[in-house]
Design a protein around this motif. Structure first.
Motif, PDB file in Angstrom:
ATOM      1  N   ASP A   2      -0.722   3.588   2.625  1.00  0.00           N
ATOM      2  CA  ASP A   2      -2.120   4.028   1.823  1.00  0.00           C
ATOM      3  C   ASP A   2      -2.032   3.029   0.871  1.00  0.00           C
ATOM      4  OD1 ASP A   2      -4.092   4.792   0.023  1.00  0.00           O
ATOM      5  OD2 ASP A   2      -3.862   6.721   0.875  1.00  0.00           O
ATOM      6  N   LEU A   3      -3.032   2.088   0.835  1.00  0.00           N
ATOM      7  CA  LEU A   3      -2.720   0.951  -0.134  1.00  0.00           C
ATOM      8  C   LEU A   3      -3.134   1.554  -1.528  1.00  0.00           C
ATOM      9  CD1 LEU A   3      -3.481  -0.811   2.555  1.00  0.00           C
ATOM     10  CD2 LEU A   3      -4.395  -2.434   1.136  1.00  0.00           C
ATOM     11  N   VAL A   4      -3.987   2.237  -1.712  1.00  0.00           N
ATOM     12  CA  VAL A   4      -4.444   2.879  -2.909  1.00  0.00           C
ATOM     13  C   VAL A   4      -3.349   3.780  -3.622  1.00  0.00           C
ATOM     14  CG1 VAL A   4      -6.236   4.182  -4.361  1.00  0.00           C
ATOM     15  CG2 VAL A   4      -7.057   2.647  -2.526  1.00  0.00           C
ATOM     16  N   ALA A   5      -3.099   4.747  -2.751  1.00  0.00           N
ATOM     17  CA  ALA A   5      -1.911   5.662  -3.168  1.00  0.00           C
ATOM     18  C   ALA A   5      -0.605   4.963  -3.502  1.00  0.00           C
ATOM     19  CB  ALA A   5      -1.858   6.788  -2.212  1.00  0.00           C
ATOM     20  N   GLU A   6      -0.340   4.134  -2.780  1.00  0.00           N
ATOM     21  CA  GLU A   6       1.090   3.352  -2.861  1.00  0.00           C
ATOM     22  C   GLU A   6       1.067   2.027  -3.675  1.00  0.00           C
ATOM     23  OE1 GLU A   6       3.503   3.786   0.539  1.00  0.00           O
ATOM     24  OE2 GLU A   6       2.163   5.145   1.477  1.00  0.00           O
ATOM     25  N   ARG A   7      -0.300   1.859  -4.196  1.00  0.00           N
ATOM     26  CA  ARG A   7      -0.545   0.436  -5.219  1.00  0.00           C
ATOM     27  C   ARG A   7       0.221  -0.586  -4.402  1.00  0.00           C
ATOM     28  NH1 ARG A   7       3.305   2.441  -8.922  1.00  0.00           N
ATOM     29  NH2 ARG A   7       3.102   0.432  -9.921  1.00  0.00           N
ATOM     30  N   VAL A   8      -0.282  -0.782  -3.131  1.00  0.00           N
ATOM     31  CA  VAL A   8      -0.110  -2.124  -2.377  1.00  0.00           C
ATOM     32  C   VAL A   8      -1.181  -2.992  -2.365  1.00  0.00           C
ATOM     33  CG1 VAL A   8       0.323  -2.817   0.242  1.00  0.00           C
ATOM     34  CG2 VAL A   8       1.622  -0.660  -0.679  1.00  0.00           C
ATOM     35  N   ASP A   9      -0.819  -4.210  -2.680  1.00  0.00           N
ATOM     36  CA  ASP A   9      -2.095  -5.395  -2.853  1.00  0.00           C
ATOM     37  C   ASP A   9      -2.435  -5.854  -1.499  1.00  0.00           C
ATOM     38  OD1 ASP A   9      -1.881  -5.306  -5.881  1.00  0.00           O
ATOM     39  OD2 ASP A   9      -0.028  -5.926  -5.463  1.00  0.00           O
ATOM     40  N   VAL A  10      -1.449  -5.969  -0.579  1.00  0.00           N
ATOM     41  CA  VAL A  10      -1.769  -6.554   0.837  1.00  0.00           C
ATOM     42  C   VAL A  10      -1.195  -5.802   1.895  1.00  0.00           C
ATOM     43  CG1 VAL A  10      -1.942  -8.500   2.362  1.00  0.00           C
ATOM     44  CG2 VAL A  10      -2.162  -8.768  -0.236  1.00  0.00           C
ATOM     45  N   ALA A  11      -1.582  -5.322   2.843  1.00  0.00           N
ATOM     46  CA  ALA A  11      -0.944  -4.799   3.941  1.00  0.00           C
ATOM     47  C   ALA A  11      -1.116  -5.692   5.425  1.00  0.00           C
ATOM     48  CB  ALA A  11      -1.495  -3.175   4.201  1.00  0.00           C
ATOM     49  N   VAL A  12       0.037  -6.130   5.980  1.00  0.00           N
ATOM     50  CA  VAL A  12      -0.359  -6.686   7.168  1.00  0.00           C
ATOM     51  C   VAL A  12      -0.313  -5.725   8.453  1.00  0.00           C
ATOM     52  CG1 VAL A  12       0.716  -8.408   8.729  1.00  0.00           C
ATOM     53  CG2 VAL A  12       0.558  -8.716   6.504  1.00  0.00           C
ATOM     54  N   ARG A  13      -1.252  -5.561   9.186  1.00  0.00           N
ATOM     55  CA  ARG A  13      -1.234  -4.738  10.361  1.00  0.00           C
ATOM     56  C   ARG A  13      -1.495  -5.360  11.679  1.00  0.00           C
ATOM     57  NH1 ARG A  13      -4.743  -0.175   6.749  1.00  0.00           N
ATOM     58  NH2 ARG A  13      -3.077   0.557   5.520  1.00  0.00           N
ATOM     59  N   LEU A  14      -1.099  -4.606  12.840  1.00  0.00           N
ATOM     60  CA  LEU A  14      -1.415  -5.057  14.089  1.00  0.00           C
ATOM     61  C   LEU A  14      -2.373  -4.029  14.775  1.00  0.00           C
ATOM     62  CD1 LEU A  14       2.186  -6.256  15.284  1.00  0.00           C
ATOM     63  CD2 LEU A  14       0.081  -7.434  15.233  1.00  0.00           C
ATOM     64  N   ALA A  15      -3.483  -4.342  15.155  1.00  0.00           N
ATOM     65  CA  ALA A  15      -4.412  -3.468  15.650  1.00  0.00           C
ATOM     66  C   ALA A  15      -5.541  -4.307  16.755  1.00  0.00           C
ATOM     67  CB  ALA A  15      -5.209  -2.604  14.308  1.00  0.00           C
TER      68      ALA A  15
END
Length: 310
Positions: free
Chosen positions: A137-150
């Protein structure tokens, strides 16, 4: 000493411990010692007059007060960091902390080199790279960029930039192919020992080729939850594997593995960089660097190296 700065450092230490449920993991993320993080959390608890964490020899958990404080402190720290980023971005120089999340294998092989290059180019940038196969969860975990496979991503409040197609390689070792023959059609896979992930009772490979998408049931005598182990099993002559191109690129080039049925190399999935808008300078330069490293030109070059010669 700046009391506000000290308070923010304590909040940051507490939130990292709460997020990672570990003082040692939080210390590594913050670049501090475990004892330093423990002291910061203790000072914070003393400052506000409440126990925030329950500590045992095995785990760390939040108290009721800790849950309440984490929720509000997270918002406060996010606002402070956003203000700092806005000021830092005035001259366009990437600085501050950049938190990145990526899948384990893709992250170690494709994302990490771009991260290291970005850090070398921008010395004022501090990077926290978390390799995990869970969806963060980018907001809850304060992540700036997430790379995802989808197959596709359509977040309501986030930007999803397509980086590269998910290209697959059907392959086996030369010795295995000499012993068992080379499959010429998808139907031939039924007669082969196929090395597969052990995440479902009946294994089906979804392959995209000239006639579109095909779903082929396969079976074999070796399964694993780890993609690198599957590759190593194929090199060890245990059967046919269906793996991402970046996982087997070196083995194809060296001849340790050979492609089979190369016309079935596509996938309906792709890799995406997901982040919030507006993106600060650090996010922009990193995503641009990642797109260059993983984009069409690099994929085409990799395909040239991994396509068998006639």
């Amino acid at each position: 000493m700046d009391p506000l700065g000290g308070h923010l450092d304590e909040m940051r230490a507490f939130l990292e411990v709460a997020r990672r449920q570990s003082f040692s993991a939080a210390a590594r993320a913050l670049g501090l010692t475990s004892s330093s993080v423990s002291k910061q959390v203790a000072r914070l608890e003393e400052r506000i007059g409440a126990r925030l964490l329950l500590r045992t020899t095995r785990r760390v958990s939040l108290t009721e007060a800790g849950n309440l404080y984490a929720e509000r402190a997270g918002r406060i720290l996010s606002d402070v960091e956003e203000a700092q980023r806005a000021v830092a971005d005035l001259d366009g120089t990437p600085r501050g902390t950049l938190r990145i999340s990526a899948p384990t294998v893709l992250g170690s092989i494709r994302v990490a080199p771009a991260v290291l290059a970005c850090r070398a180019r921008y010395p004022e940038l501090r990077i926290d790279l978390d390799l995990t196969d869970r969806i963060v969860d980018l907001v809850a975990e304060r992540v700036d960029v997430a790379v995802r496979l989808a197959a596709e991503i359509s977040p309501a409040s986030l930007v999803a930039r397509r980086l590269a197609d998910d290209l697959r390689v059907l392959c086996a070792s030369p010795r295995y192919l000499r012993r068992h023959g080379t499959p010429r059609r998808l139907e031939d896979l039924a007669a082969h020992d196929c090395i597969t992930l052990n995440d479902e009772p009946v294994v089906r490979w979804t392959l995209v080729g000239p006639e579109g998408e095909r779903v082929v049931p396969v079976s074999g005598s070796f399964r694993s939850s780890d993609t690198i182990t599957l590759r190593d099993a194929a090199v060890a002559d245990l059967g046919l594997a269906n793996l991402p191109d970046y996982v087997v690129q070196d083995q194809i080039e060296s001849g340790a593995l050979r492609r089979v049925l190369p016309e079935y190399g596509a996938s309906k999935r792709a890799s995406f960089a997901v982040y919030a808008a507006p993106a600060r300078a650090a996010v922009r330069v990193f995503v641009d660097a990642l797109a260059r490293a993983m984009g069409p030109s690099s994929a085409a070059e990799a395909a040239k190296r991994t396509t068998p010669k006639p």
